[in-house]
Design a protein around this motif. Structure first.
Motif, PDB file in Angstrom:
ATOM      1  N   ASN A   1       0.829  -1.243   0.057  1.00 15.37           N
ATOM      2  CA  ASN A   1       0.085   0.046  -0.009  1.00 15.37           C
ATOM      3  C   ASN A   1       0.859   1.206   0.073  1.00 15.37           C
ATOM      4  O   ASN A   1       1.975   1.348   0.664  1.00 15.37           O
TER       5      ASN A   1
ATOM      6  N   ARG B   1      -8.124  -1.449   4.493  1.00  9.79           N
ATOM      7  CA  ARG B   1      -7.566  -2.673   4.295  1.00  9.79           C
ATOM      8  C   ARG B   1      -6.664  -2.955   5.660  1.00  9.79           C
ATOM      9  O   ARG B   1      -6.910  -4.099   5.932  1.00  9.79           O
TER      10      ARG B   1
ATOM     11  N   ASP C   1      -8.768   3.648   1.349  1.00  9.59           N
ATOM     12  CA  ASP C   1      -8.899   2.489   1.229  1.00  9.59           C
ATOM     13  C   ASP C   1      -7.813   1.751   1.960  1.00  9.59           C
ATOM     14  O   ASP C   1      -7.988   0.708   2.289  1.00  9.59           O
ATOM     15  N   ILE C   2      -6.654   2.431   2.045  1.00 11.20           N
ATOM     16  CA  ILE C   2      -5.689   1.979   3.031  1.00 11.20           C
ATOM     17  C   ILE C   2      -5.981   1.686   4.587  1.00 11.20           C
ATOM     18  O   ILE C   2      -5.704   0.494   5.033  1.00 11.20           O
TER      19      ILE C   2
ATOM     20  N   LYS D   1      -3.318  -0.717  -2.077  1.00 12.19           N
ATOM     21  CA  LYS D   1      -4.343   0.335  -2.320  1.00 12.19           C
ATOM     22  C   LYS D   1      -3.541   1.723  -2.213  1.00 12.19           C
ATOM     23  O   LYS D   1      -2.441   1.606  -1.432  1.00 12.19           O
ATOM     24  N   SER D   2      -3.838   2.552  -2.980  1.00 16.34           N
ATOM     25  CA  SER D   2      -3.384   4.020  -3.029  1.00 16.34           C
ATOM     26  C   SER D   2      -4.153   5.052  -2.456  1.00 16.34           C
ATOM     27  O   SER D   2      -3.679   6.298  -1.771  1.00 16.34           O
ATOM     28  N   ASP D   3      -5.480   4.971  -2.427  1.00 19.59           N
ATOM     29  CA  ASP D   3      -6.407   5.839  -1.906  1.00 19.59           C
ATOM     30  C   ASP D   3      -6.351   5.751  -0.521  1.00 19.59           C
ATOM     31  O   ASP D   3      -6.413   4.550   0.360  1.00 19.59           O
TER      32      ASP D   3
END
Length: 364
Positions: free
Chosen positions: A179, A202, A198-199, A193-195
């Protein structure tokens, strides 16, 4: 010691003559009968790459402990022996001797990775929990579960983490997720993930996986995941943590009901505190080791037993004080790309203090 080790030890011992001990190191004591000289013993390991110099502590520890004294001892190792340098010093149990640990600092321990098919196979360890980082350095994730990597842009942190460590972990049957608050090739390659939101989600997801794993371990009446069958290691890479923190703060300001920073803090603290027992490992990566630029305080403390600093970060006392407490005052050195210092508990005595480190090098 082998015959070669004994021979080298005797050669080094001859460098510590009366003049050097009295005039340079000032470790002798003046008495009515003249100068009282300390006993000196030297031990070298069988591969001739490291050892120690033991100087009798005849009421001279206070003098030997002054700033830059280790460099004075290193300076005596001149000529063809200048490849050796003092890496750290300590008193023996009972305070009888001052021990100066020495090492061959000119012979590179860097791993060279040849481009091509299955390039990392030579570095795969039979122990799946052991990650080879250099010829003389192995990170034992079953002893120290989490790692921190601090480096400025283009210092080599992403290559170390994404191109080498993550791939080697896959070779050793780990589950890997990468991430990063800045979308890059490794986020895509390792399905991360990069948003920012979202990180965080996760991270909360992996907290639930941790709880499931711990429940299974408890049901099996075991202590750790190491005793379980079919419970592979999980590596969670978190890159660009400074950007992540800034983004989460902005989101909270835009929507005060979101409380995304609090959710992130709670989740990453839980993972860092208990994840190791469930085989979940955090590899935290940032340009800075500060509270604003790195992990929350509790998570940072839990990720401070295995630390790699590259480039300008390795040469900054302000950076070292956050993750290498007690080692802010080190000789100033200039580190090139892929160079820095590492301190990794459980990887041998010399790695208990910050030590020169070079990242694996990819080439033809």
């Amino acid at each position: 010691m082998s015959n070669k080790s004994q021979k080298l030890a005797q050669q080094l011992k001859r460098l510590f003559n009366d003049k050097q001990v009295t005039d340079v190191l000032k470790l002798s004591n003046t008495t009515r009968y003249g100068e009282e000289m300390p006993e000196i013993e030297i031990w070298i390991d069988e591969d001739l790459s490291s050892g120690y110099i033991a100087i009798e502590n005849i009421a001279n520890w206070e003098r030997a402990d002054r700033e830059k004294f280790e460099q004075c001892v290193s300076g005596i190792l001149s000529g063809k022996y200048q490849r050796f340098a003092v890496t750290n010093s300590e008193l023996t149990y009972g305070d009888s001797y001052i021990i100066f640990h020495i090492e061959d600092t000119l012979t590179s321990q860097r791993l060279f990775v040849k481009e091509g098919t299955d390039t990392l196979q030579p570095f795969v360890n039979d122990d799946s929990h052991a990650i080879q980082l250099a010829k003389d350095l192995v990170w034992h994730s079953d002893i120290v579960p989490h790692m921190s990597i601090i480096a400025r842009t283009r210092a080599g942190k992403s290559v170390l983490a994404g191109r080498y460590m993550a791939q080697l972990m896959l070779h050793q049957n780990w589950i890997v997720e990468y991430n990063s608050a800045k979308f890059d090739r490794y986020v895509k390659e390792y399905r991360g993930k990069s948003d920012p939101i979202d990180i965080v989600k996760r991270t909360e997801y992996w907290c639930s996986i941790m709880e499931e794993r711990l429940a299974k371990i408890n049901e099996a009446d075991k202590e750790k995941y190491l005793e379980m069958d079919n419970m592979p290691d999980i590596a969670l890479f978190y890159d660009e943590l400074g950007n992540l923190n800034a983004s989460l703060e902005s989101l909270d300001k835009a929507d005060k009901t979101l409380k995304i920073t609090t959710r992130w803090t709670n989740a990453i603290n839980r993972l860092s505190a208990t994840g190791g027992s469930a085989g979940i490992h955090i590899i935290a990566i940032s340009q800075f080791g500060t509270k604003e630029g790195f992990l929350p305080s509790l998570a940072r403390a839990n990720c401070s037993d295995a630390v790699i600093m590259l480039g300008g970060a390795a040469d900054s006392a302000d950076e070292r004080k956050f993750l290498m407490s007690g080692f802010a005052d080190m000789p100033k050195r200039s580190y090139k790309q892929g160079q820095g210092v590492a301190r990794i508990i459980g990887s041998g005595k010399k790695w208990e203090t910050p030590h020169f480190f070079e990242t694996p090098w990819f080439g033809e």
